[in-house]
Scaffold this motif. Structure first.
Motif, PDB file in Angstrom:
ATOM      1  N   ILE A 113     -56.455  24.804  -5.908  1.00  0.00           N
ATOM      2  CA  ILE A 113     -56.655  23.385  -5.595  1.00  0.00           C
ATOM      3  C   ILE A 113     -55.615  22.918  -4.576  1.00  0.00           C
ATOM      4  N   LYS A 114     -54.384  23.327  -4.808  1.00  0.00           N
ATOM      5  CA  LYS A 114     -53.299  22.920  -3.902  1.00  0.00           C
ATOM      6  C   LYS A 114     -53.595  23.382  -2.477  1.00  0.00           C
ATOM      7  N   HIS A 115     -54.048  24.612  -2.360  1.00  0.00           N
ATOM      8  CA  HIS A 115     -54.308  25.154  -1.026  1.00  0.00           C
ATOM      9  C   HIS A 115     -55.449  24.422  -0.330  1.00  0.00           C
ATOM     10  N   PHE A 116     -56.543  24.178  -1.070  1.00  0.00           N
ATOM     11  CA  PHE A 116     -57.679  23.477  -0.448  1.00  0.00           C
ATOM     12  C   PHE A 116     -57.264  22.079  -0.012  1.00  0.00           C
ATOM     13  N   ALA A 117     -56.554  21.416  -0.903  1.00  0.00           N
ATOM     14  CA  ALA A 117     -56.177  20.033  -0.591  1.00  0.00           C
ATOM     15  C   ALA A 117     -55.218  19.997   0.606  1.00  0.00           C
ATOM     16  N   SER A 118     -54.352  21.009   0.688  1.00  0.00           N
ATOM     17  CA  SER A 118     -53.352  20.999   1.765  1.00  0.00           C
ATOM     18  C   SER A 118     -53.962  21.234   3.129  1.00  0.00           C
ATOM     19  N   LEU A 119     -55.118  21.899   3.109  1.00  0.00           N
ATOM     20  CA  LEU A 119     -55.761  22.250   4.372  1.00  0.00           C
ATOM     21  C   LEU A 119     -55.856  21.049   5.302  1.00  0.00           C
ATOM     22  N   GLU A 120     -56.323  19.957   4.775  1.00  0.00           N
ATOM     23  CA  GLU A 120     -56.504  18.753   5.586  1.00  0.00           C
ATOM     24  C   GLU A 120     -55.254  17.891   5.524  1.00  0.00           C
ATOM     25  N   GLY A 131     -47.710   5.253   7.086  1.00  0.00           N
ATOM     26  CA  GLY A 131     -48.122   6.651   7.147  1.00  0.00           C
ATOM     27  C   GLY A 131     -48.408   7.232   5.773  1.00  0.00           C
ATOM     28  N   PHE A 132     -47.588   6.851   4.807  1.00  0.00           N
ATOM     29  CA  PHE A 132     -47.752   7.392   3.462  1.00  0.00           C
ATOM     30  C   PHE A 132     -49.107   6.969   2.880  1.00  0.00           C
ATOM     31  N   ASP A 133     -49.434   5.681   3.073  1.00  0.00           N
ATOM     32  CA  ASP A 133     -50.714   5.167   2.552  1.00  0.00           C
ATOM     33  C   ASP A 133     -51.890   5.929   3.156  1.00  0.00           C
ATOM     34  N   VAL A 134     -51.784   6.197   4.465  1.00  0.00           N
ATOM     35  CA  VAL A 134     -52.886   6.889   5.140  1.00  0.00           C
ATOM     36  C   VAL A 134     -53.048   8.291   4.562  1.00  0.00           C
ATOM     37  N   CYS A 135     -51.917   8.984   4.409  1.00  0.00           N
ATOM     38  CA  CYS A 135     -51.987  10.359   3.890  1.00  0.00           C
ATOM     39  C   CYS A 135     -52.607  10.381   2.500  1.00  0.00           C
ATOM     40  N   GLU A 136     -52.174   9.431   1.679  1.00  0.00           N
ATOM     41  CA  GLU A 136     -52.681   9.392   0.310  1.00  0.00           C
ATOM     42  C   GLU A 136     -54.192   9.139   0.306  1.00  0.00           C
ATOM     43  N   LYS A 137     -54.614   8.191   1.143  1.00  0.00           N
ATOM     44  CA  LYS A 137     -56.031   7.839   1.218  1.00  0.00           C
ATOM     45  C   LYS A 137     -56.853   9.042   1.691  1.00  0.00           C
ATOM     46  N   GLN A 138     -56.341   9.714   2.712  1.00  0.00           N
ATOM     47  CA  GLN A 138     -57.054  10.871   3.237  1.00  0.00           C
ATOM     48  C   GLN A 138     -57.127  11.978   2.198  1.00  0.00           C
ATOM     49  N   LEU A 139     -56.020  12.165   1.490  1.00  0.00           N
ATOM     50  CA  LEU A 139     -55.975  13.225   0.492  1.00  0.00           C
ATOM     51  C   LEU A 139     -57.065  13.007  -0.562  1.00  0.00           C
ATOM     52  N   PHE A 140     -57.143  11.756  -1.065  1.00  0.00           N
ATOM     53  CA  PHE A 140     -58.096  11.532  -2.138  1.00  0.00           C
ATOM     54  C   PHE A 140     -59.541  11.487  -1.632  1.00  0.00           C
ATOM     55  N   ALA A 141     -59.692  11.140  -0.351  1.00  0.00           N
ATOM     56  CA  ALA A 141     -61.043  11.217   0.237  1.00  0.00           C
ATOM     57  C   ALA A 141     -61.480  12.679   0.270  1.00  0.00           C
ATOM     58  N   LEU A 142     -60.541  13.538   0.612  1.00  0.00           N
ATOM     59  CA  LEU A 142     -60.844  14.966   0.660  1.00  0.00           C
ATOM     60  C   LEU A 142     -61.176  15.491  -0.742  1.00  0.00           C
ATOM     61  N   VAL A 143     -60.348  15.086  -1.702  1.00  0.00           N
ATOM     62  CA  VAL A 143     -60.565  15.526  -3.079  1.00  0.00           C
ATOM     63  C   VAL A 143     -61.959  15.097  -3.546  1.00  0.00           C
ATOM     64  N   HIS A 144     -62.311  13.850  -3.192  1.00  0.00           N
ATOM     65  CA  HIS A 144     -63.622  13.336  -3.599  1.00  0.00           C
ATOM     66  C   HIS A 144     -64.737  14.150  -2.939  1.00  0.00           C
ATOM     67  N   LYS A 145     -64.524  14.467  -1.671  1.00  0.00           N
ATOM     68  CA  LYS A 145     -65.530  15.225  -0.933  1.00  0.00           C
ATOM     69  C   LYS A 145     -65.723  16.609  -1.542  1.00  0.00           C
ATOM     70  N   VAL A 146     -64.610  17.249  -1.878  1.00  0.00           N
ATOM     71  CA  VAL A 146     -64.685  18.587  -2.470  1.00  0.00           C
ATOM     72  C   VAL A 146     -65.424  18.499  -3.805  1.00  0.00           C
ATOM     73  N   LYS A 147     -65.104  17.434  -4.552  1.00  0.00           N
ATOM     74  CA  LYS A 147     -65.688  17.302  -5.886  1.00  0.00           C
ATOM     75  C   LYS A 147     -67.200  17.055  -5.811  1.00  0.00           C
ATOM     76  N   THR A 148     -67.617  16.303  -4.798  1.00  0.00           N
ATOM     77  CA  THR A 148     -69.024  15.880  -4.791  1.00  0.00           C
ATOM     78  C   THR A 148     -69.900  16.695  -3.834  1.00  0.00           C
ATOM     79  N   VAL A 149     -69.312  17.642  -3.131  1.00  0.00           N
ATOM     80  CA  VAL A 149     -70.110  18.407  -2.165  1.00  0.00           C
ATOM     81  C   VAL A 149     -71.239  19.148  -2.889  1.00  0.00           C
TER      82      VAL A 149
END
Ligand code: AMP
Length: 595
Positions: A418-425, A373-391
């Motif tokens: 940043i914390k709030h946006f990242a936490s959303l997902e 579960g931890f790996d999945v959360c981490e992966k999703q978090l950074f996918a989101l961060v990447h998406k926000v960065k490159t949108v």
């Protein structure tokens, strides 16, 4: 000099394919084009799907045919309507700078009159599926006496689909002296026989080793308990946020069950199987091609000839009955020089099959671990961060709202925002995966002891809705073992142990599953129960874990069709349905059939 020009392709065509992004020939093109351009020999090309075969035979055809004549000179036979359309469209694109090239696609499930009309108007290249072609020949609506080249594409697939006789009948209407070019991913004896019967001393070419899978495909297997298969599958999907995959099942029912479960759990998925009408199939394929669908759940037959680029993963939810089909399945990824992953979800009893497949594809599988579960959360978090960065930011449109947005965040530091946006997902995944069990099978289990302990009961995943998951405010700190808990629930609720599913014992609480038919009874019976002076509470687990008992659920931001926008589909808190981008409420599908 352009490498295609060096192979002997004229400038008009080179310009057209350059526009399509063809800079360098693929290995099959490099080797086949010079041979086929001579127009003087039969040809057998062994190559996987997606290696550039269409141009390998399409470009030489364009060089060899006489386009001042409006009569059929080349016939391309292929197994499916999908592929037929694909080939016809590709050839049209290759020939866009040459005058008077007429290509017609002839396939079943579509209006025959249109096809007949196109043939009457005059065509030089006919691309056809065998059944419809024979129909048209039967109507004496086409004259193949001037055919100089016949291409049998995906010959092994055509034979698999039982087109042998149709092919014989069709070929018998073409001239003896024509040249036959055969392409196949595999070379079973039936294909060999065709080569022997219809060809004279063919030039043979093998790209890669015979029967070998595409070198760009990585093969992985995961060993899971049968009951954990769906949960493990979802976890793999969640661990790959950018997945664009095809999931293979063995039966139509399995296909539909998985697709429905995924849709219910908030994934962009749909099924493709033989019970769908042609119109329904087209609709699903259109959505998949346009990437409004992220996961296509398919049977082997339905997925034949599917030719979609950029498929990142092929997932064998169930291994195919025929080993050869594994090659066809995995060949749906890693097309056009890209890389891809082919995943097999297996039980420990199926390890032997993996070894057999390895022998056929000439490549080893990697045993992979189901992410925690931890790996999945981490992966999703950074996918989101990447998406926000490159949108892509549309300054014009967003600009007008910025002052108000800035106002809203006036008291936030940059870090807070940043914390709030990242936490959303992130929070949703965290909620779901908190305390997620390890789905990997232990060494002792994988040695065949696959029964699990008494308390290790079936994980009724969301596709099996026979169980209700409940929460009880007692756990291991109250000195319960899973066995104790089982007895405690049975005694107080006055139900049989058989009605209880998986028991997930935590510190101060426990999740457990009961058959739907006794869920109300359990909750009622515990109404007045005390434990060491504390009142015992039982609630629907959905109310404790955000209504998200059945899956990670995904808020999808995925390229959607047409409008170029992105679409996000959030699973609603009450679990009663989804809202699509327009805010319209879509009813959740009714309960699924039993697996
Ligand atoms: P095919 O095996 O003919 O279905 O081709 C698979 C995919 O690769 C298609 O999308 C083609 O457009 C693409 N393709 C074929 N040849 C080339 C090439 N030389 N360079 C880049 N892409 C290619």
């Amino acid at each position: 000099m352009n490498p295609f020009s060096q192979l002997g392709i004229r400038h008009d065509i080179v310009n057209a394919i350059t526009e399509l992004g063809f800079e360098n020939p693929t290995p099959i093109q490099e080797q086949a084009i010079p041979v086929l351009l001579t127009g003087s020999s039969d040809f057998v090309g062994l190559a996987q799907t997606g290696t550039g075969k269409t141009a390998a035979f399409g470009l030489p055809l364009l060089e060899l045919l006489d386009f001042t004549q409006n009569s059929p000179q080349a016939l391309v036979l292929c197994p499916t309507r999908e592929l037929c359309l694909q080939i016809a469209n590709d050839i049209k694109k290759f020939s866009k700078n040459i005058g008077n090239v007429h290509v017609v696609a002839v396939y079943g499930g579509a209006n025959i009159s249109d096809q007949l009309r196109q043939i009457r108007r005059g065509v030089q290249i006919v691309v056809a599926t065998p059944g419809r072609m024979l129909d048209i020949i039967g109507r004496k609506a086409i004259d193949f006496s001037g055919v100089r080249y016949v291409v049998l594409d995906e010959a092994d697939e055509m034979l698999n689909m039982g087109f042998q006789e149709d092919i014989n009948d069709i070929l018998s209407t073409t001239p003896e002296e024509k040249k036959t070019w055969l392409f196949s991913a595999t070379m079973p004896t039936e294909v060999r026989r065709i080569a022997k019967n219809y060809m004279t001393d063919p030039h043979e070419l093998t790209v890669g080793t015979k029967n070998t899978g595409n070198a760009n495909i990585n093969h992985e297997y995961y060993v899971v308990r049968p009951r954990d298969k769906y949960a493990a599958f979802k976890r793999i999907v969640d661990f790959n946020p950018e997945i664009f995959g095809i999931v293979f099942c063995r039966t139509k029912i399995e296909t539909q069950e998985i697709a429905e479960a995924l849709i219910k759990d908030g994934y962009n998925a749909d099924s493709l199987h033989g019970d769908l009408s042609q119109q329904q199939r087209d609709k699903v394929m259109k959505r998949y091609r346009e990437r409004s669908l992220q996961l296509l759940i398919a049977t082997d037959v339905a997925a034949r000839g599917i030719d979609v680029n950029d498929v990142t993963h092929v997932i064998n939810f169930s291994l195919p009955d025929e080993i050869e089909n594994y090659t066809h399945r995995s060949g749906r990824t890693a097309r056009a020089g890209k890389t891809g992953v082919s995943i097999a979800l297996i039980t420990s009893k199926e390890l032997g099959k993996i070894r057999q497949i390895e022998r056929v594809i000439g490549k080893q599988f990697v045993k992979a671990e189901i992410p925690n579960g931890f790996d999945v959360c981490e992966k999703q978090l950074f996918a989101l961060v990447h998406k926000v960065k490159t949108v892509e930011v549309n300054d014009n449109q967003i600009g007008q709202y910025l002052p108000r947005i800035m106002d809203e965040f006036a008291d936030f530091s940059k870090e807070d925002v940043i914390k709030h946006f990242a936490s959303l997902e992130f929070n949703r995944f965290l909620d779901y995966y908190e305390n997620a069990p390890d789905l990997n099978i232990s060494a002792s289990e994988s040695r065949g002891n696959d029964r699990g302990s008494r308390g290790d009961r079936p994980d009724r995943s969301s596709y099996n809705s026979d169980y209700t998951r409940l929460f009880i405010n007692l756990g291991s700190v109250d000195d319960f073992t899973r066995g104790d808990m089982l007895g405690y629930i049975c005694n107080n609720a006055k139900i049989s142990g058989k009605s209880i599913g998986k028991i997930d014992l935590k510190g101060v609480f426990t999740f457990f599953e009961v058959e739907n038919s006794v869920a109300d009874k359990v909750m009622n019976e515990f109404n007045q129960v005390d434990f060491n002076g504390r009142s015992v509470r039982i609630e629907l687990a959905g109310e404790r874990d955000g209504g998200n008992r059945s899956g990670g659920g995904r808020s999808r931001s995925y390229r959607s069709s047409g409008n170029g926008g992105s679409r996000s589909r959030d699973r609603e808190k009450d679990g009663g349905g989804f809202r699509d981008f327009s805010g319209k409420r879509r009813e959740r599908r009714s309960e699924k059939k039993r697996w």
